[in-house]
Design a protein around this motif. Structure first.
Motif, PDB file in Angstrom:
ATOM      1  N   ALA A 181       0.817  -1.209   0.000  1.00  0.00           N
ATOM      2  CA  ALA A 181       0.000   0.000   0.000  1.00  0.00           C
ATOM      3  C   ALA A 181       0.853   1.263   0.000  1.00  0.00           C
ATOM      4  N   LEU A 182       2.021   1.224   0.635  1.00  0.00           N
ATOM      5  CA  LEU A 182       2.838   2.433   0.731  1.00  0.00           C
ATOM      6  C   LEU A 182       3.278   2.954  -0.636  1.00  0.00           C
ATOM      7  N   PRO A 183       3.945   2.165  -1.493  1.00  0.00           N
ATOM      8  CA  PRO A 183       4.337   2.719  -2.803  1.00  0.00           C
ATOM      9  C   PRO A 183       3.143   3.003  -3.714  1.00  0.00           C
ATOM     10  N   VAL A 184       2.101   2.184  -3.633  1.00  0.00           N
ATOM     11  CA  VAL A 184       0.932   2.436  -4.483  1.00  0.00           C
ATOM     12  C   VAL A 184       0.253   3.741  -4.081  1.00  0.00           C
ATOM     13  N   GLY A 185       0.146   3.992  -2.772  1.00  0.00           N
ATOM     14  CA  GLY A 185      -0.441   5.247  -2.316  1.00  0.00           C
ATOM     15  C   GLY A 185       0.374   6.451  -2.746  1.00  0.00           C
ATOM     16  N   LEU A 186       1.700   6.351  -2.668  1.00  0.00           N
ATOM     17  CA  LEU A 186       2.547   7.461  -3.109  1.00  0.00           C
ATOM     18  C   LEU A 186       2.419   7.689  -4.613  1.00  0.00           C
ATOM     19  N   LEU A 187       2.300   6.610  -5.380  1.00  0.00           N
ATOM     20  CA  LEU A 187       2.110   6.761  -6.827  1.00  0.00           C
ATOM     21  C   LEU A 187       0.775   7.428  -7.152  1.00  0.00           C
ATOM     22  N   LEU A 188      -0.263   7.090  -6.407  1.00  0.00           N
ATOM     23  CA  LEU A 188      -1.562   7.750  -6.616  1.00  0.00           C
ATOM     24  C   LEU A 188      -1.470   9.236  -6.292  1.00  0.00           C
ATOM     25  N   LEU A 189      -0.752   9.573  -5.218  1.00  0.00           N
ATOM     26  CA  LEU A 189      -0.590  10.984  -4.863  1.00  0.00           C
ATOM     27  C   LEU A 189       0.171  11.740  -5.941  1.00  0.00           C
ATOM     28  N   LEU A 190       1.237  11.129  -6.457  1.00  0.00           N
ATOM     29  CA  LEU A 190       2.012  11.780  -7.515  1.00  0.00           C
ATOM     30  C   LEU A 190       1.204  11.927  -8.792  1.00  0.00           C
ATOM     31  N   LEU A 224      -7.748  13.688  -4.372  1.00  0.00           N
ATOM     32  CA  LEU A 224      -7.085  12.395  -4.333  1.00  0.00           C
ATOM     33  C   LEU A 224      -7.939  11.375  -5.070  1.00  0.00           C
ATOM     34  N   THR A 225      -7.326  10.684  -6.002  1.00  0.00           N
ATOM     35  CA  THR A 225      -8.028   9.665  -6.783  1.00  0.00           C
ATOM     36  C   THR A 225      -7.581   8.282  -6.335  1.00  0.00           C
ATOM     37  N   GLY A 226      -8.529   7.384  -6.187  1.00  0.00           N
ATOM     38  CA  GLY A 226      -8.214   6.020  -5.780  1.00  0.00           C
ATOM     39  C   GLY A 226      -7.880   5.128  -6.965  1.00  0.00           C
ATOM     40  N   LEU A 227      -7.757   3.861  -6.668  1.00  0.00           N
ATOM     41  CA  LEU A 227      -7.432   2.897  -7.715  1.00  0.00           C
ATOM     42  C   LEU A 227      -8.649   2.631  -8.594  1.00  0.00           C
ATOM     43  N   SER A 228      -8.416   2.563  -9.882  1.00  0.00           N
ATOM     44  CA  SER A 228      -9.465   2.152 -10.813  1.00  0.00           C
ATOM     45  C   SER A 228      -9.607   0.628 -10.771  1.00  0.00           C
ATOM     46  N   TRP A 229     -10.565   0.117 -11.537  1.00  0.00           N
ATOM     47  CA  TRP A 229     -10.730  -1.335 -11.595  1.00  0.00           C
ATOM     48  C   TRP A 229      -9.485  -2.006 -12.162  1.00  0.00           C
ATOM     49  N   ASP A 230      -8.918  -1.388 -13.200  1.00  0.00           N
ATOM     50  CA  ASP A 230      -7.689  -1.949 -13.772  1.00  0.00           C
ATOM     51  C   ASP A 230      -6.551  -1.897 -12.766  1.00  0.00           C
ATOM     52  N   GLY A 231      -6.442  -0.772 -12.043  1.00  0.00           N
ATOM     53  CA  GLY A 231      -5.392  -0.652 -11.041  1.00  0.00           C
ATOM     54  C   GLY A 231      -5.563  -1.655  -9.917  1.00  0.00           C
ATOM     55  N   THR A 232      -6.810  -1.873  -9.483  1.00  0.00           N
ATOM     56  CA  THR A 232      -7.055  -2.858  -8.426  1.00  0.00           C
ATOM     57  C   THR A 232      -6.687  -4.265  -8.890  1.00  0.00           C
ATOM     58  N   LEU A 233      -7.072  -4.588 -10.122  1.00  0.00           N
ATOM     59  CA  LEU A 233      -6.725  -5.908 -10.662  1.00  0.00           C
ATOM     60  C   LEU A 233      -5.217  -6.061 -10.784  1.00  0.00           C
ATOM     61  N   ALA A 234      -4.532  -5.009 -11.231  1.00  0.00           N
ATOM     62  CA  ALA A 234      -3.071  -5.065 -11.340  1.00  0.00           C
ATOM     63  C   ALA A 234      -2.426  -5.241  -9.968  1.00  0.00           C
ATOM     64  N   LEU A 235      -2.966  -4.562  -8.949  1.00  0.00           N
ATOM     65  CA  LEU A 235      -2.430  -4.706  -7.596  1.00  0.00           C
ATOM     66  C   LEU A 235      -2.567  -6.139  -7.104  1.00  0.00           C
ATOM     67  N   LEU A 236      -3.718  -6.744  -7.327  1.00  0.00           N
ATOM     68  CA  LEU A 236      -3.932  -8.119  -6.884  1.00  0.00           C
ATOM     69  C   LEU A 236      -3.030  -9.092  -7.646  1.00  0.00           C
ATOM     70  N   ILE A 237      -2.879  -8.866  -8.950  1.00  0.00           N
ATOM     71  CA  ILE A 237      -2.018  -9.758  -9.739  1.00  0.00           C
ATOM     72  C   ILE A 237      -0.569  -9.650  -9.287  1.00  0.00           C
ATOM     73  N   ILE A 238      -0.097  -8.419  -9.044  1.00  0.00           N
ATOM     74  CA  ILE A 238       1.275  -8.231  -8.578  1.00  0.00           C
ATOM     75  C   ILE A 238       1.466  -8.876  -7.210  1.00  0.00           C
ATOM     76  N   ALA A 239       0.466  -8.715  -6.318  1.00  0.00           N
ATOM     77  CA  ALA A 239       0.576  -9.322  -4.990  1.00  0.00           C
ATOM     78  C   ALA A 239       0.635 -10.845  -5.075  1.00  0.00           C
ATOM     79  N   VAL A 240      -0.213 -11.441  -5.913  1.00  0.00           N
ATOM     80  CA  VAL A 240      -0.200 -12.899  -6.086  1.00  0.00           C
ATOM     81  C   VAL A 240       1.127 -13.354  -6.691  1.00  0.00           C
TER      82      VAL A 240
END
Length: 331
Positions: free
Chosen positions: A59-68, A288-304
């Motif tokens: 969550a830390l790097p993803v949150g910073l990327l969303l902020l940037l 502040l914008t959150g994760l889109s559906w594509d971003g959420t799917l990418a996060l889950l795939i990267i985590a797996v």
């Protein structure tokens, strides 16, 4: 019809071994995945701790990327509405102002020209500054005629704006040309530097996630050493023995990705109110914008993928060292 039935039965019998093999293969995968999930469910505290570590690290790097990305979107909007302010000489007449306006408006790199006369500028300054009494003591108007230029989109960059400024400064009756893009360029440079730093941090945290999963899987291998030895004694292949631990890594990764998503959503909800109030005070469109559906799917795939990779590295290193010959050596 009598001769056709045996041929169909023969074809079905010829296909059945392959079909049974595939069904057995997928059935074993499903059973292994289910058993791996049950093992994690039976130790909820240890599993939750691992998921929390993974979730925070993701969550830390993803949150910073969303902020940037939000900052870059706002700066892009500011750059698209950037204007060039052209100040004329103090003694320029109204006729010179009209000629300069026509000359500038005919340029291809300028889309719009707004004129502010000396009298309009003084009236606006008098109304906004609160110095009306002091301005009454002036003998003459100290403010020049001003042109506000909107550059065309193709020149809204560093090189294009510099060429436009150099060209405008060479015109007659022009005293100064001001472009308010210096701070914006510095902001873009800072955000680019921070973006690279966030990517570096993300890679380091991804390595940390792999190490955490690898250490967790190593402990699981040690706890199931006897079971692994028995499986290898009865003819279990390395792939067969490795599969439960790989599924464990996948479940760890999926759980960590879900925790990271929940942490991001909770953080955005907690910060959205103060950010909106701050943006309204500065009349900014920042949000502040959150994760889109594509971003959420990418996060889950990267985590797996990280969970699977950590498990595979641990299994490759520690599982291959467990051989049935160790039983004979221990005797």
């Amino acid at each position: 019809m009598a001769t056709e039935r045996p041929s169909r039965r023969g074809a079905a019998a010829a296909r059945s071994p392959w079909r049974q093999l595939l069904e057995s293969y997928f059935l074993h995968h499903r059973k292994t995945a289910h058993d791996s999930a049950l093992r994690l469910w039976r130790s909820p505290i240890a599993s939750l701790m691992t998921w929390l570590v993974m979730g925070i690290a993701l969550a830390l790097p993803v949150g910073l990327l969303l902020l940037l990305s939000s900052l870059q979107g706002v700066s892009a909007g500011w750059e698209s509405t950037a204007r060039v302010t052209l100040y004329m000489e103090q003694g320029a007449s109204t006729e010179q102002l009209d000629r300069l306006r026509v000359q500038v408006a005919s340029r291809k790199d300028v889309t719009d020209v707004a004129v502010i006369t000396r009298e309009e500028a003084l009236a606006e300054f008098r109304a906004s500054s609160g110095l009306a009494d002091a301005l009454d003591y002036l003998d003459e108007n100290p403010l020049p005629h001003t042109l506000l230029l909107t550059p065309s989109p193709e020149v809204r960059n560093t090189q294009g704006m510099q060429r436009l400024v150099d060209s405008l400064e060479s015109l007659d009756s022009v005293a100064r040309v001001q472009v308010d893009l210096g701070w914006l360029q510095r902001l873009n440079t800072i955000t680019d530097l921070l973006g690279r730093g966030v990517w570096a941090l993300g890679l380091l945290l991804a390595a940390a996630v792999i190490l955490v999963i690898g250490n967790t899987i190593r402990l699981a291998i040690e706890n199931r050493r006897d079971e692994i030895l028995v499986a290898k004694l009865v003819g279990g292949t390395d792939t067969f023995v490795r599969r439960p631990f790989l599924y464990t890594g996948i479940w760890y990764g999926l759980g960590g990705g879900i925790v990271a998503f929940l942490l991001l959503q909770a953080t955005l909800w907690w910060m959205s109110g103060p950010v909106e109030r701050l943006a309204s005070l500065y009349r900014s469109q920042f949000e502040l914008t959150g994760l889109s559906w594509d971003g959420t799917l990418a996060l889950l795939i990267i985590a797996v993928a990280l969970g699977w990779l950590g498990a595979w590295l641990a299994v490759k290193r520690h599982l291959d060292a467990i051989e049935p010959s160790q039983i004979e050596a221990s005797r």
